[in-house]
Write a protein that holds these residues in place. Structure first.
Motif, PDB file in Angstrom:
ATOM      1  N   THR A   1       0.808  -1.230   0.000  1.00  0.00           N
ATOM      2  CA  THR A   1       0.000   0.000   0.000  1.00  0.00           C
ATOM      3  C   THR A   1       0.836   1.273   0.000  1.00  0.00           C
TER       4      THR A   1
ATOM      5  N   TYR B   1      -8.899  -1.277  -2.308  1.00  0.00           N
ATOM      6  CA  TYR B   1      -8.500  -1.118  -3.707  1.00  0.00           C
ATOM      7  C   TYR B   1      -9.373  -2.021  -4.595  1.00  0.00           C
TER       8      TYR B   1
ATOM      9  N   GLN C   1      -0.913   2.841  -9.861  1.00  0.00           N
ATOM     10  CA  GLN C   1      -1.948   3.837 -10.163  1.00  0.00           C
ATOM     11  C   GLN C   1      -1.343   5.070 -10.829  1.00  0.00           C
TER      12      GLN C   1
ATOM     13  N   LEU D   1       1.033  -0.374  -5.001  1.00  0.00           N
ATOM     14  CA  LEU D   1      -0.279   0.009  -5.532  1.00  0.00           C
ATOM     15  C   LEU D   1      -0.318   1.481  -5.965  1.00  0.00           C
TER      16      LEU D   1
END
Length: 640
Positions: A99, A143, A107, A103
């Motif tokens: 995290t 997510y 993104q 991720l």
């Protein structure tokens, strides 16, 4: 046999912190044993289609920060179909990095709302006696792009095959377009798609799927019928869980949607995706371009028409939605028919294009004529509507079976006969000549009825069916204005099966427009031409032109001048003549023979179109015999 979802391959990228075991996972999969020595990075490997559950070749790509830079990583992220973020279950720092780094980084490259699925992979479960899923679950909920989480061990080979199966499944059968985890419900797009499918399969339009319809649905999607006991089990399951899911022993749309929620919650996404893809949906829950518009080649000089199969489907659809069985579709019934489409195929202007009843509701004749018009003018649009309406019924079928591409026009002219069922007629003349009145008369509107027409809803087309030698044909009229003596007609306006040159017989300067147009464009053309004098109910004016209309027709070997009026009962002579001339095109020299036929000379006085049809048979016979005699005489004279 190709992959069921149409995808050619799947590309899996493995990311994660150094030492989590990415390379070991790949090597353990390939060799089916834990490698004694592990290189910094595994070479890209390809798993053949025949050893994967979905019969799709799968490429597995490793990433190593020791051997590759960030630029290489970004390139691979953009190429990947699915990304596996690997962490070590015994190392909390690698879990935190999911995290705090991985991720957000993904993104940043693909956008916050990207559609590339993520699979979390917890490696080294052989080193611990607990599960990391309790920690991972909140991350999955946070997510939406995370499809699943798999715990495995490269050393003991636990869940190694499952890991890559889930990665492949995340690409081929993604959850995000189907299901909202927070609400435990289908997405709105998925509901809309499945509701459309339900309506297509509801053949009798009673809002339930009976046993026959459910079996047809099952055959269409899974190539096998439901056994009677299985069918009852499904209905009992719905009865127990959904109020109003079963009605009159049939499945309602509410029950249908519930079953798909159940499939997804039980991890059987492929069942719902199989249904969706059988009806043309892609991963974004839209009908794919290939499904809507399969490639169709229409050579120059050819046209597109509906086949018998296409007409049969559209007729069945009309009967399905004509609930009151009155032979026409009310506005409500039209809206219901097109409820499976993004828009209705036509607007209020249709009342001035095809035959309707006294309320302006489209009749079956008008309905089929309107689809014929769409097929002729925009075949891709026709195929798109057929797709939305549910025409395609098997994986090896497309809308192409609903369409005929006619042979080239020059071949029709050579044979002096055509197999076409739709004839394009250009109605050409000056403004005020009565072209619009002529076109509206074709769909049965008298001059009095035309007085109430909303001029804003007039289009340059009308179309209807009529009989030519006992066969039903469609005549498509297209209005073309001449604005001045030197007005130029464009190639699309010149391409047609027959030309109607129209002038106002009561106006002394009107004929000059069509005479000049004929001499400029059609005197050497092989396209049949009929000159029509409109407003025949008014006193005829002497035309301010060197030669009068009847003499003009005789001089240039055209059919006799055709009078027309829409004042009172509308005679069909002119329309049947145009259609017959298009069906049996004749070279200009032969028109003299046709004009000399007593049948043709007296045709304008006929009381109805049947006289024209009967006369036409004799006319054609006279023409063929006469042409044969002309050739004999010519040959004899040459031999002298």
């Amino acid at each position: 046999m190709g992959p069921r979802n149409g995808r050619k391959d799947v590309r899996i990228l493995l990311l994660g912190e150094p030492g989590v075991g990415k390379t070991s996972l790949i090597l353990s999969l390939v060799s089916e044993e834990f490698p004694e020595e592990v290189p910094p990075r595994a070479e890209e490997i390809t798993i053949p289609a025949d050893v994967t559950p979905e019969k799709v070749p799968t490429n597995i790509v490793d990433y190593s920060s020791q051997e590759q830079g960030e630029e290489s990583l970004i390139v691979e992220i953009h190429k990947a179909n699915v990304i596996c973020i690997v962490y070590a279950v015994d190392d909390d720092d690698t879990i935190d990095k999911i995290t705090t780094y991985w991720l957000p980084f993904i993104q940043e490259q693909l956008g916050e709302n990207h559609l590339v699925p993520i699979v979390l992979v917890g490696n080294k479960v052989d080193l611990v006696e607990y599960s990391s899923l309790e920690i991972i679950l909140p991350i999955m909920n946070q997510y939406a792009e995370i499809e699943s989480c798999v715990e495995c061990s490269a050393k003991t080979l636990k869940n190694i095959s499952e890991l890559f199966y889930y990665a492949q499944k995340a690409v081929l059968h993604p959850t995000t377009p189907l299901y909202v985890t927070e609400t435990r419900d289908l997405t709105e797009k998925c509901k809309k798609a499945l509701t459309r499918i339900f309506k297509i399969c509801d053949y009798d339009n009673d809002a339930i799927l009976n046993d026959y319809e459910l079996n047809q649905f099952q055959r269409r999607c899974f190539n096998t019928p439901l056994q009677p006991h299985a069918l009852e089990d499904v209905k009992n399951l719905v009865r127990k869980n959904v109020e109003d899911g079963i009605r009159d022993d049939g499945l309602t749309v509410k029950g249908f949607l519930f079953l798909h929620i159940l499939f997804i919650q039980r991890g059987r996404h492929e069942t719902t995706w199989t249904v969706l893809r059988k009806f043309g949906y892609d991963d974004s829950m839209q009908l794919s371009k290939e499904y809507c518009c399969p490639r169709l080649v229409v050579p120059p000089g050819c046209t597109t028409e509906l086949s018998h199969q296409g007409y049969h489907f559209l007729t069945t659809l009309f009967e399905k939605y004509d609930k009151d069985k009155d032979g026409c579709l009310s506005p409500t019934e039209v809206a219901d028919l097109f409820s499976t489409c993004p828009v209705i195929a036509w607007g209020p202007e249709v009342v001035n294009v095809v035959p309707t009843n006294e309320n302006g509701w489209i009749t079956l004749q008008g309905y089929l004529a309107q689809w014929t018009l769409i097929a002729a003018l925009d075949v891709c649009r026709l195929m798109e509507f057929l797709a939305y309406l549910g025409y395609i019924s098997s994986s090896d079928e497309s809308q192409l079976s609903a369409i005929i591409v006619t042979r080239e026009k020059k071949l029709d002219l050579q044979k002096r006969q055509t197999s076409r069922n739709v004839f394009h007629c250009q109605v050409i003349g000056p403004q005020g000549a009565g072209k619009s009145t002529f076109m509206q008369g074709f769909i049965g509107k008298t001059l009095q009825a035309q007085a109430s027409i909303n001029k804003a809803q007039l289009t340059p087309y009308t179309i209807s069916s009529l009989q030519v030698y006992g066969q039903e044909k469609y005549l498509l009229l297209h209005e073309v204005d001449l604005y001045g003596m030197n007005d130029t007609l464009t190639p699309p306006e010149l391409y047609c099966d027959v030309v109607c040159l129209m002038y106002d017989a009561s106006h002394p300067r009107s004929f000059e427009y069509v005479a000049r147009s004929f001499l400029k464009y059609f005197s050497d053309s092989k396209v049949p031409v009929l000159i029509v004098g409109s407003k025949a109910d008014l006193p005829a004016a002497i035309q301010d032109y060197a030669i009068q209309p009847m003499a003009f027709c005789n001089k240039y070997k055209l059919p006799p001048l055709q009078p027309f009026t829409a004042n009172g009962t509308i005679r069909k002579d002119a329309y049947v003549k145009l259609a017959t001339m298009a069906a049996y095109p004749v070279y200009k020299p032969a028109w003299k023979l046709l004009c000399q036929s007593s049948h043709f000379r007296h045709l304008p006085m006929a009381q109805d179109s049947t006289v024209w049809v009967k006369a036409g048979i004799g006319m054609a016979a006279v023409a063929l015999v006469s042409l044969f005699l002309v050739k004999i005489i010519k040959a004899a004279s040459e031999n002298r």
